[in-house]
Enzyme design. Sequence first.
Site, PDB file in Angstrom:
ATOM      1  N   GLY A 182       0.827  -1.280   0.156  1.00 34.94           N
ATOM      2  CA  GLY A 182       0.109  -0.283   0.077  1.00 34.94           C
ATOM      3  C   GLY A 182       0.712   1.125  -0.163  1.00 34.94           C
ATOM      4  O   GLY A 182       2.030   1.305   0.760  1.00 34.94           O
TER       5      GLY A 182
ATOM      6  N   GLY B   6       6.408  -2.056   3.634  1.00 32.35           N
ATOM      7  CA  GLY B   6       5.986  -2.229   4.943  1.00 32.35           C
ATOM      8  C   GLY B   6       6.231  -3.777   5.413  1.00 32.35           C
ATOM      9  O   GLY B   6       7.258  -4.368   4.881  1.00 32.35           O
ATOM     10  N   ASN B   7       5.209  -4.512   6.083  1.00 32.60           N
ATOM     11  CA  ASN B   7       5.455  -5.527   6.611  1.00 32.60           C
ATOM     12  C   ASN B   7       5.693  -6.895   5.638  1.00 32.60           C
ATOM     13  O   ASN B   7       6.750  -7.654   5.627  1.00 32.60           O
ATOM     14  CB  ASN B   7       4.338  -6.220   7.584  1.00 32.60           C
ATOM     15  CG  ASN B   7       4.629  -5.908   9.074  1.00 32.60           C
ATOM     16  OD1 ASN B   7       5.632  -5.943   9.577  1.00 32.60           O
ATOM     17  ND2 ASN B   7       3.563  -4.952   9.491  1.00 32.60           N
TER      18      ASN B   7
ATOM     19  N   ASP C 157       0.741   2.770   8.957  1.00 30.72           N
ATOM     20  CA  ASP C 157       0.026   1.799  10.302  1.00 30.72           C
ATOM     21  C   ASP C 157       1.279   1.959  11.127  1.00 30.72           C
ATOM     22  O   ASP C 157       0.882   1.678  12.368  1.00 30.72           O
ATOM     23  CB  ASP C 157       0.149   0.363   9.665  1.00 30.72           C
ATOM     24  CG  ASP C 157      -1.105   0.139   8.650  1.00 30.72           C
ATOM     25  OD1 ASP C 157      -1.849   1.033   8.639  1.00 30.72           O
ATOM     26  OD2 ASP C 157      -0.987  -0.778   7.917  1.00 30.72           O
TER      27      ASP C 157
ATOM     28  N   GLY D 172      -5.188   1.401   9.889  1.00 36.79           N
ATOM     29  CA  GLY D 172      -4.142   0.857  10.794  1.00 36.79           C
ATOM     30  C   GLY D 172      -4.002  -0.703  10.622  1.00 36.79           C
ATOM     31  O   GLY D 172      -3.239  -1.380  11.192  1.00 36.79           O
TER      32      GLY D 172
END
Length: 357
Positions: free
Chosen positions: A11, A111-112, A136, A179
């Site tokens: 994202g 991100g993750n 987030d 989030g």
Amino acid sequence: MKRIGMLTSGGDCQALNAAMRGVAKTLFNAKEDVEIYGFLDGYKGLIYGKFRMLTGSDFSGILTKGGTILGSSRMPFKLMREPDENGLNKVEAMKQNYHKLQLDCLVILGGNGTHKTANLLKEEGLNVITLPKTIDNDLWGTDMTFGFQSAVNIATEAIDNIHTTAASHGRVFIVEVMGHKVGFLTLNAGMAGGADVILIPEIPYDIDKVIGAIKERHDRGSRFTILAVAEGAISKEDAKLSKKEYKKKLENYAYPSVSYEIAAQIEKKSGMEVRVTVPGHTQRGGTPCPYDRVFASRLGSEAGKLILKGEYGFMVGYKNREIVKVPLEEVAGKLKMVDPASSIVKEAKMLGISFGD
Ligand code: F6P
């Protein structure tokens, strides 16, 4: 000569461009002979060899620009080892494209999920440097991700704007904050916006406690109540369900999201009028706030420094107010969550904010 590949995955968020600009400017200003290849739409670009060479002018004028000049896409980590619809081995394809371009390093912003794949590429022998992006702020190994502060600003503004209309009508308002599975954004925007109730995934709520908090306010003469509810908020009952049972519940879920379920429960149990506002992807959009511009530029610059030194295999993060390098294997696959016992939660409670627990 350094040959760098760059991609943005997952994202999007604010300050992706600022971070890439930080890397590029640092490399170009070091007077190294540098070539930068931008892979398009995240890992897809690396898998399918879709890239373009980026020059100084590509990085000019993008400090304040939202989104990503390279495009992004989600490519779940669990599918990385699966062949694509034409039988292509994605990991091998990425390695081949890296070697074909004779890259010294890949700079990956994500991100993750992105970090799991970045670590996989490191394990496969590629040189990788990553930068932590996500609204987030749930990435392990860094106190802060870029995009987060910009999103806090937008979510806060949403809560601010609800205040006046909530007061005029004497209504209960829920502002649903993004989030994913963590509550950093909701907690910070909720506190900044003066929310009366903050519901986050890390602190499962009891709907009767939530209604109790609203009634208490009304008994004290307040005409309205504002709830900041994380999109991943969960009730105490649901938190007790097994993963399978919870999935089953969601299959027959009658509401667009948890906020609407909470709204329906409050209306049914208390007779109060409730409205839900979902700022959604606006929280990820638009120009980065000044904090993120500076922060992402600093991280990008430090990434550039590592590349110049030939130090690979790290995420450039932020710990205890210092920019740090964190080995990718320490970051990959771990989620950073709000600690319910942290001082910010205690302070929020002392301010009279209810977490519905
Ligand atoms: O991870 C960023 C994020 O915006 C989360 O807050 C949200 O849950 C998710 O992405 C939305 O994803 P998508 O843009 O794929 O709908």
